[in-house]
Design a protein around this motif. Structure first.
Motif, mmCIF file in Angstrom:
data_model
loop_
_atom_site.group_PDB
_atom_site.id
_atom_site.type_symbol
_atom_site.label_atom_id
_atom_site.label_comp_id
_atom_site.label_asym_id
_atom_site.label_seq_id
_atom_site.Cartn_x
_atom_site.Cartn_y
_atom_site.Cartn_z
ATOM 1 N N ALA A 6 0.820 -1.207 0.000
ATOM 2 C CA ALA A 6 0.000 0.000 0.000
ATOM 3 C C ALA A 6 0.855 1.259 0.000
ATOM 4 O O ALA A 6 0.509 2.248 -0.651
ATOM 5 C CB ALA A 6 -0.939 -0.001 1.205
ATOM 6 N N VAL A 7 1.965 1.220 0.715
ATOM 7 C CA VAL A 7 2.877 2.374 0.730
ATOM 8 C C VAL A 7 3.384 2.644 -0.687
ATOM 9 O O VAL A 7 3.411 3.792 -1.140
ATOM 10 C CB VAL A 7 4.041 2.145 1.716
ATOM 11 N N ARG A 8 3.760 1.587 -1.382
ATOM 12 C CA ARG A 8 4.224 1.756 -2.774
ATOM 13 C C ARG A 8 3.096 2.279 -3.668
ATOM 14 O O ARG A 8 3.309 3.148 -4.508
ATOM 15 C CB ARG A 8 4.783 0.446 -3.313
ATOM 16 N N ALA A 9 1.890 1.747 -3.480
ATOM 17 C CA ALA A 9 0.748 2.192 -4.276
ATOM 18 C C ALA A 9 0.439 3.664 -4.008
ATOM 19 O O ALA A 9 0.176 4.436 -4.935
ATOM 20 C CB ALA A 9 -0.469 1.324 -3.983
ATOM 21 N N ALA A 10 0.482 4.066 -2.740
ATOM 22 C CA ALA A 10 0.216 5.467 -2.381
ATOM 23 C C ALA A 10 1.268 6.382 -2.989
ATOM 24 O O ALA A 10 0.948 7.493 -3.437
ATOM 25 C CB ALA A 10 0.166 5.635 -0.868
ATOM 26 N N ALA A 11 2.523 5.926 -3.017
ATOM 27 C CA ALA A 11 3.588 6.734 -3.627
ATOM 28 C C ALA A 11 3.317 6.945 -5.114
ATOM 29 O O ALA A 11 3.722 7.967 -5.684
ATOM 30 C CB ALA A 11 4.943 6.066 -3.418
ATOM 31 N N GLY A 13 0.343 7.388 -6.253
ATOM 32 C CA GLY A 13 -0.869 8.187 -6.355
ATOM 33 C C GLY A 13 -2.162 7.465 -6.038
ATOM 34 O O GLY A 13 -3.237 8.054 -6.135
ATOM 35 N N ALA A 14 -2.082 6.197 -5.663
ATOM 36 C CA ALA A 14 -3.300 5.457 -5.351
ATOM 37 C C ALA A 14 -3.945 5.961 -4.058
ATOM 38 O O ALA A 14 -3.265 6.476 -3.171
ATOM 39 C CB ALA A 14 -2.987 3.959 -5.203
ATOM 40 N N VAL A 15 -5.242 5.807 -3.979
ATOM 41 C CA VAL A 15 -5.990 6.078 -2.760
ATOM 42 C C VAL A 15 -5.978 4.773 -1.964
ATOM 43 O O VAL A 15 -6.368 3.721 -2.470
ATOM 44 C CB VAL A 15 -7.437 6.504 -3.077
ATOM 45 N N VAL A 16 -5.503 4.844 -0.722
ATOM 46 C CA VAL A 16 -5.371 3.648 0.119
ATOM 47 C C VAL A 16 -6.331 3.768 1.296
ATOM 48 O O VAL A 16 -6.334 4.779 1.999
ATOM 49 C CB VAL A 16 -3.919 3.478 0.630
ATOM 50 N N ILE A 70 -4.707 9.877 0.906
ATOM 51 C CA ILE A 70 -4.999 10.581 -0.349
ATOM 52 C C ILE A 70 -3.870 11.558 -0.591
ATOM 53 O O ILE A 70 -3.580 12.397 0.271
ATOM 54 C CB ILE A 70 -6.335 11.345 -0.272
ATOM 55 N N GLY A 71 -3.231 11.433 -1.721
ATOM 56 C CA GLY A 71 -2.124 12.336 -2.026
ATOM 57 C C GLY A 71 -1.005 12.257 -1.009
ATOM 58 O O GLY A 71 -0.362 13.258 -0.722
ATOM 59 N N GLY A 72 -0.821 11.076 -0.430
ATOM 60 C CA GLY A 72 0.245 10.886 0.538
ATOM 61 C C GLY A 72 -0.088 11.324 1.953
ATOM 62 O O GLY A 72 0.725 11.155 2.854
ATOM 63 N N ARG A 73 -1.284 11.883 2.153
ATOM 64 C CA ARG A 73 -1.695 12.355 3.491
ATOM 65 C C ARG A 73 -2.794 11.472 4.057
ATOM 66 O O ARG A 73 -3.780 11.200 3.375
ATOM 67 C CB ARG A 73 -2.246 13.777 3.398
ATOM 68 N N ARG A 85 -14.176 11.847 -4.586
ATOM 69 C CA ARG A 85 -13.523 12.918 -5.354
ATOM 70 C C ARG A 85 -12.064 12.570 -5.647
ATOM 71 O O ARG A 85 -11.563 12.815 -6.739
ATOM 72 C CB ARG A 85 -13.610 14.249 -4.618
ATOM 73 N N ALA A 86 -11.384 11.997 -4.663
ATOM 74 C CA ALA A 86 -9.980 11.616 -4.859
ATOM 75 C C ALA A 86 -9.866 10.528 -5.925
ATOM 76 O O ALA A 86 -8.951 10.579 -6.759
ATOM 77 C CB ALA A 86 -9.371 11.150 -3.539
#
Length: 92
Positions: A6-11, A13-16, A70-73, A85-86
Motif C-alpha cells: 500500500a505504501v508503494r501504491a500510495a507513492a 498516487g493510489a488512494v489507500v 490521499i495524495g500521501g496524506r 472525489r480523490a
C-alpha cells in the motif's frame, strides 16, 4: 494487500483505505462508493500488524478506520464523498 504494498501504491498516487471487518464507517464508505470502491487499495488492519501500527501512528495511538491516504496524506474517517472525489481525480 499488505501495508508495504500500500505504501508503494500510495507513492504512485493510489488512494489507500485502511479498514477492518465489522466497521460501520467502512461499510458506509463502501456502500456510497459503489463500484468505485474497487479503484482504491484496501488494507485490512486486522490482517496486517504493520498496517495496524501505521494507522495508530497517524491517529494518535488509536486504530481508527477507515483511515484513508490521499495524495500521501492520511485522513481519519473522511466523508465517502472526499474519497470519491480523490478517486475521480485519479481518473483524469
Amino acid at each position: 494487500m499488505t501495508h508495504a504494498e500500500a505504501v508503494r501504491a500510495a507513492a504512485g498516487g493510489a488512494v489507500v483505505v485502511y479498514w477492518r471487518k465489522g466497521c460501520p464507517f467502512t461499510a458506509r464508505s463502501r456502500l456510497v462508493l459503489g463500484s468505485r470502491a474497487r479503484e482504491a487499495v484496501w488494507v485490512d488492519v486486522w490482517a496486517d500488524p504493520d498496517a495496524s501500527a501505521y494507522v495508530r501512528s497517524v491517529d494518535g495511538g488509536d486504530e481508527v478506520v477507515p483511515t484513508v491516504v490521499i495524495g500521501g496524506r492520511p485522513h481519519t474517517n473522511p466523508s465517502p464523498r472526499v474519497v470519491a472525489r480523490a478517486l475521480a481525480a485519479r481518473r483524469r
